[in-house]
Write a protein that holds these residues in place. Structure first.
Motif: not given
Length: 146
Positions: A68-81
């Protein structure tokens, strides 16, 4: 939970949930009120049940709290994709270049038929094996048997 019981006219008992007699009253021969807390479990708290599998529940709480404490930021997600997309396109490009190189290799029709007859495989597999081994029949046969 408290239970009041009238045993007979003038006699009443107050029993707690834990089974302790908290108060007894008698209205015979001079009204006697008694406060009884003689038992060990008469603390006002219910007795605890023996707990089974507590360690598993604690482990589960630790795992869910962490997730629950771990969040995924959208910028990191876009970079990974984008990294995954780039890697996939490079792999496809390398595969297409390999296919072009294999298509340039000349193979003999007799060699393809020999491999098809000996190994009992399809024409496409025999041609592919010959092309990968630069038209060398012996190497293609050794690779197909291994």
């Amino acid at each position: 939970m408290v239970c009041y019981m009238n045993l007979s006219p003038g006699v009443s008992i107050t029993v707690l949930r834990s089974g302790c007699v908290k108060q007894a009253s008698m209205a015979a021969e001079g009204d006697v009120d008694l406060d009884l807390e003689a038992e060990e479990n008469c603390t006002g708290k219910p007795t605890e049940k023996p707990r089974k599998h507590d360690s598993g529940a604690a482990d589960l709480e630790r795992v869910t709290d962490y997730a629950e404490e771990k969040e995924i930021s959208s910028s990191n997600l876009e970079t990974a994709m984008s990294v995954i997309g780039d890697r996939r396109s490079r792999e496809q490009k390398a595969k297409q270049e390999r296919e072009k190189e294999l298509a340039k290799v000349t193979i003999k029709k007799e060699d393809v038929e020999l491999i098809m007859g000996e190994m009992e495989i399809s024409r496409a597999v025999a041609e592919r094996s010959l092309r990968e081994h630069m038209g060398n029949v012996v190497e293609a046969l050794i690779a197909l048997t291994n």
